[in-house]
Scaffold this motif. Sequence first.
Motif, PDB file in Angstrom:
ATOM      1  N   GLU A  26      -7.662  -4.769  -0.367  1.00 49.99           N
ATOM      2  CA  GLU A  26      -6.844  -3.787  -1.093  1.00 49.99           C
ATOM      3  C   GLU A  26      -5.440  -4.301  -1.370  1.00 49.99           C
ATOM      4  OE1 GLU A  26      -6.007  -0.439  -3.167  1.00 49.99           O
ATOM      5  OE2 GLU A  26      -7.960  -0.854  -2.277  1.00 49.99           O
ATOM      6  N   THR A  27      -4.849  -4.996  -0.389  1.00 46.73           N
ATOM      7  CA  THR A  27      -3.433  -5.377  -0.499  1.00 46.73           C
ATOM      8  C   THR A  27      -3.224  -6.828  -0.921  1.00 46.73           C
ATOM      9  OG1 THR A  27      -3.267  -6.099   1.825  1.00 46.73           O
ATOM     10  CG2 THR A  27      -2.890  -3.748   1.356  1.00 46.73           C
ATOM     11  N   THR A  52      -3.804   2.505   3.709  1.00 52.46           N
ATOM     12  CA  THR A  52      -4.538   3.750   3.937  1.00 52.46           C
ATOM     13  C   THR A  52      -5.641   3.923   2.900  1.00 52.46           C
ATOM     14  OG1 THR A  52      -2.440   4.692   4.734  1.00 52.46           O
ATOM     15  CG2 THR A  52      -4.261   6.213   4.361  1.00 52.46           C
ATOM     16  N   LYS A  53      -5.296   3.675   1.668  1.00 55.79           N
ATOM     17  CA  LYS A  53      -6.278   3.775   0.580  1.00 55.79           C
ATOM     18  C   LYS A  53      -7.410   2.772   0.781  1.00 55.79           C
ATOM     19  CE  LYS A  53      -6.668   3.322  -4.463  1.00 55.79           C
ATOM     20  NZ  LYS A  53      -5.938   3.011  -5.711  1.00 55.79           N
ATOM     21  N   GLY A  54      -7.057   1.543   1.168  1.00 54.10           N
ATOM     22  CA  GLY A  54      -8.065   0.509   1.365  1.00 54.10           C
ATOM     23  C   GLY A  54      -9.087   0.879   2.415  1.00 54.10           C
ATOM     24  N   ILE A  55      -8.657   1.589   3.448  1.00 51.77           N
ATOM     25  CA  ILE A  55      -9.577   1.989   4.513  1.00 51.77           C
ATOM     26  C   ILE A  55     -10.441   3.170   4.077  1.00 51.77           C
ATOM     27  CG2 ILE A  55      -9.705   3.026   6.820  1.00 51.77           C
ATOM     28  CD1 ILE A  55      -7.235   1.316   7.542  1.00 51.77           C
ATOM     29  N   PHE A  56      -9.805   4.234   3.599  1.00 53.39           N
ATOM     30  CA  PHE A  56     -10.541   5.480   3.385  1.00 53.39           C
ATOM     31  C   PHE A  56     -11.323   5.517   2.077  1.00 53.39           C
ATOM     32  CE2 PHE A  56      -7.715   6.729   6.788  1.00 53.39           C
ATOM     33  CZ  PHE A  56      -8.613   7.395   7.608  1.00 53.39           C
ATOM     34  N   GLU A  57     -11.081   4.583   1.182  1.00 58.55           N
ATOM     35  CA  GLU A  57     -11.891   4.531  -0.028  1.00 58.55           C
ATOM     36  C   GLU A  57     -12.972   3.451   0.054  1.00 58.55           C
ATOM     37  OE1 GLU A  57      -9.597   4.686  -3.617  1.00 58.55           O
ATOM     38  OE2 GLU A  57      -8.539   6.498  -2.965  1.00 58.55           O
ATOM     39  N   ASN A  58     -13.123   2.878   1.258  1.00 59.04           N
ATOM     40  CA  ASN A  58     -14.153   1.861   1.462  1.00 59.04           C
ATOM     41  C   ASN A  58     -14.908   2.067   2.767  1.00 59.04           C
ATOM     42  OD1 ASN A  58     -13.692  -0.214  -0.842  1.00 59.04           O
ATOM     43  ND2 ASN A  58     -11.629   0.211  -0.060  1.00 59.04           N
ATOM     44  N   THR A  59     -15.008   3.319   3.214  1.00 60.98           N
ATOM     45  CA  THR A  59     -15.675   3.587   4.495  1.00 60.98           C
ATOM     46  C   THR A  59     -17.163   3.232   4.455  1.00 60.98           C
ATOM     47  OG1 THR A  59     -15.941   5.905   3.831  1.00 60.98           O
ATOM     48  CG2 THR A  59     -14.050   5.376   5.231  1.00 60.98           C
ATOM     49  N   ASP A  60     -17.721   3.066   3.250  1.00 61.42           N
ATOM     50  CA  ASP A  60     -19.120   2.668   3.152  1.00 61.42           C
ATOM     51  C   ASP A  60     -19.348   1.251   3.678  1.00 61.42           C
ATOM     52  OD1 ASP A  60     -17.580   1.719   0.983  1.00 61.42           O
ATOM     53  OD2 ASP A  60     -19.364   1.397  -0.234  1.00 61.42           O
ATOM     54  N   GLN A  61     -18.263   0.492   3.868  1.00 59.38           N
ATOM     55  CA  GLN A  61     -18.374  -0.862   4.399  1.00 59.38           C
ATOM     56  C   GLN A  61     -18.446  -0.891   5.933  1.00 59.38           C
ATOM     57  OE1 GLN A  61     -15.423  -3.582   2.824  1.00 59.38           O
ATOM     58  NE2 GLN A  61     -15.438  -2.609   0.812  1.00 59.38           N
ATOM     59  N   ILE A 111       1.455  12.434  16.417  1.00 60.72           N
ATOM     60  CA  ILE A 111       2.753  11.777  16.225  1.00 60.72           C
ATOM     61  C   ILE A 111       3.095  11.788  14.738  1.00 60.72           C
ATOM     62  CG2 ILE A 111       2.449  10.306  18.255  1.00 60.72           C
ATOM     63  CD1 ILE A 111       1.885   7.966  16.342  1.00 60.72           C
ATOM     64  N   GLU A 112       4.330  11.442  14.419  1.00 62.09           N
ATOM     65  CA  GLU A 112       4.784  11.436  13.027  1.00 62.09           C
ATOM     66  C   GLU A 112       3.951  10.464  12.188  1.00 62.09           C
ATOM     67  OE1 GLU A 112       8.832  10.358  10.447  1.00 62.09           O
ATOM     68  OE2 GLU A 112       8.908  10.510  12.639  1.00 62.09           O
ATOM     69  N   VAL A 113       3.507  10.932  11.033  1.00 62.91           N
ATOM     70  CA  VAL A 113       2.703  10.108  10.134  1.00 62.91           C
ATOM     71  C   VAL A 113       3.633   9.280   9.246  1.00 62.91           C
ATOM     72  CG1 VAL A 113       0.968  10.146   8.286  1.00 62.91           C
ATOM     73  CG2 VAL A 113       0.841  11.802  10.162  1.00 62.91           C
ATOM     74  N   HIS A 114       3.275   8.018   9.029  1.00 65.73           N
ATOM     75  CA  HIS A 114       4.079   7.163   8.152  1.00 65.73           C
ATOM     76  C   HIS A 114       4.107   7.767   6.745  1.00 65.73           C
ATOM     77  CE1 HIS A 114       5.545   3.711   5.920  1.00 65.73           C
ATOM     78  NE2 HIS A 114       5.798   3.085   7.056  1.00 65.73           N
ATOM     79  N   PRO A 115       5.267   7.785   6.088  1.00 60.79           N
ATOM     80  CA  PRO A 115       5.357   8.400   4.745  1.00 60.79           C
ATOM     81  C   PRO A 115       4.372   7.817   3.741  1.00 60.79           C
ATOM     82  CG  PRO A 115       7.546   7.952   5.598  1.00 60.79           C
ATOM     83  CD  PRO A 115       6.589   7.325   6.561  1.00 60.79           C
ATOM     84  N   GLY A 116       4.074   6.525   3.848  1.00 58.10           N
ATOM     85  CA  GLY A 116       3.124   5.921   2.915  1.00 58.10           C
ATOM     86  C   GLY A 116       1.732   6.482   3.090  1.00 58.10           C
ATOM     87  N   ALA A 117       1.305   6.653   4.345  1.00 59.88           N
ATOM     88  CA  ALA A 117       0.003   7.257   4.617  1.00 59.88           C
ATOM     89  C   ALA A 117       0.004   8.728   4.213  1.00 59.88           C
ATOM     90  CB  ALA A 117      -0.339   7.116   6.101  1.00 59.88           C
TER      91      ALA A 117
END
Length: 327
Positions: A67-68, A280-289, A309-315
């Motif tokens: 993803e990145t 975050t996107k890379g993980i949750f849009e590829n859970t089929d892997q 705990i506090e969530v990172h603003p990007g996530a």
Amino acid sequence: MKKSKYYLFMVMLLAVSMILAACGGEDSEEGGGEGESEPDILGLATGGTGGTYYPLGGTFANMIKDETGIDTDAVTSNASAENMAMINNNEVEIAFVQTDIASYAVEGTQMFDAPIEKIRGLATLYPETIQIVTTADSGIESVEDLAGKTVSVGESGSGTRLNAEQILEIHEMSFEDMDIQNLSFDDSTTGIQDGSIDAAFITGGTPTGAVEGLAAQVDVVIVPIEQEKAQELMEAYSFYSEDEVPEGTYSLTSAVPTVAVQAMLAISADLSDDLVYDITKGIFENTDQITHPKGEFITVDTALDGIGIEVHPGAQRYFDEQGVEAE
């Protein structure tokens, strides 16, 4: 005279430039923390090779790189508590951790002498089941039967060790009631097999690799935590929930009641919002892997449940776009 004025002007200009540069440097250093870093390589701390973090970590590292475009290394560790220290020491940027240990790290309690301020949440993943593992030949059928036995309670500083302590406390027991060993999951199951220990506390997603390996050699028994004691534990420590080791796991003939905490991913506050969004996107849009059995629990809809705990603003930006809210 003109030359003197020119030199004076240049000296003053240089002085002003130096002051501005110093101020800029101070601002840069002060703000160089949250939300700015985009490293060339990302480190992802997992756990021991016999647990669940390690195989999942390799899969996540591949998804993040895809993803990145940033090389991501999944590294072994002593899991939760050490992983928080690794983020704090800039050894890794992302880490698996139990939700309870992440909260202790942020608060600076239990095994942490001071708050770790740079830890943010990325997402919760799946239940981490507390498994008290022994064999049919041990004669251990209840938590109370652990008294006088040689028991591995997890590595020093691990979340497993603290889980063991809290479960024993609810049963009016302590480490002093047994001969405790601080072993990794692999060493624990090896010890059970060769008879050097009688039982082991193992906190991990089921099926746990080390326990599967043991079950291939001997008849594995999972010691139950009965519902009454589970309720007491949940009242004392809100991050626990009821769980079970399903029938058929490790060749068990029936499901065994126990408790669980949640596994989550923590991430450094230093990383930029855009990068964490992409992770975050890379993980949750590829859970089929995800081929590990715990992959079925890893969904965007539950990614903020019990995160604590506090969530990172990007996530958070990614979850906001998906309409996901914490429960």
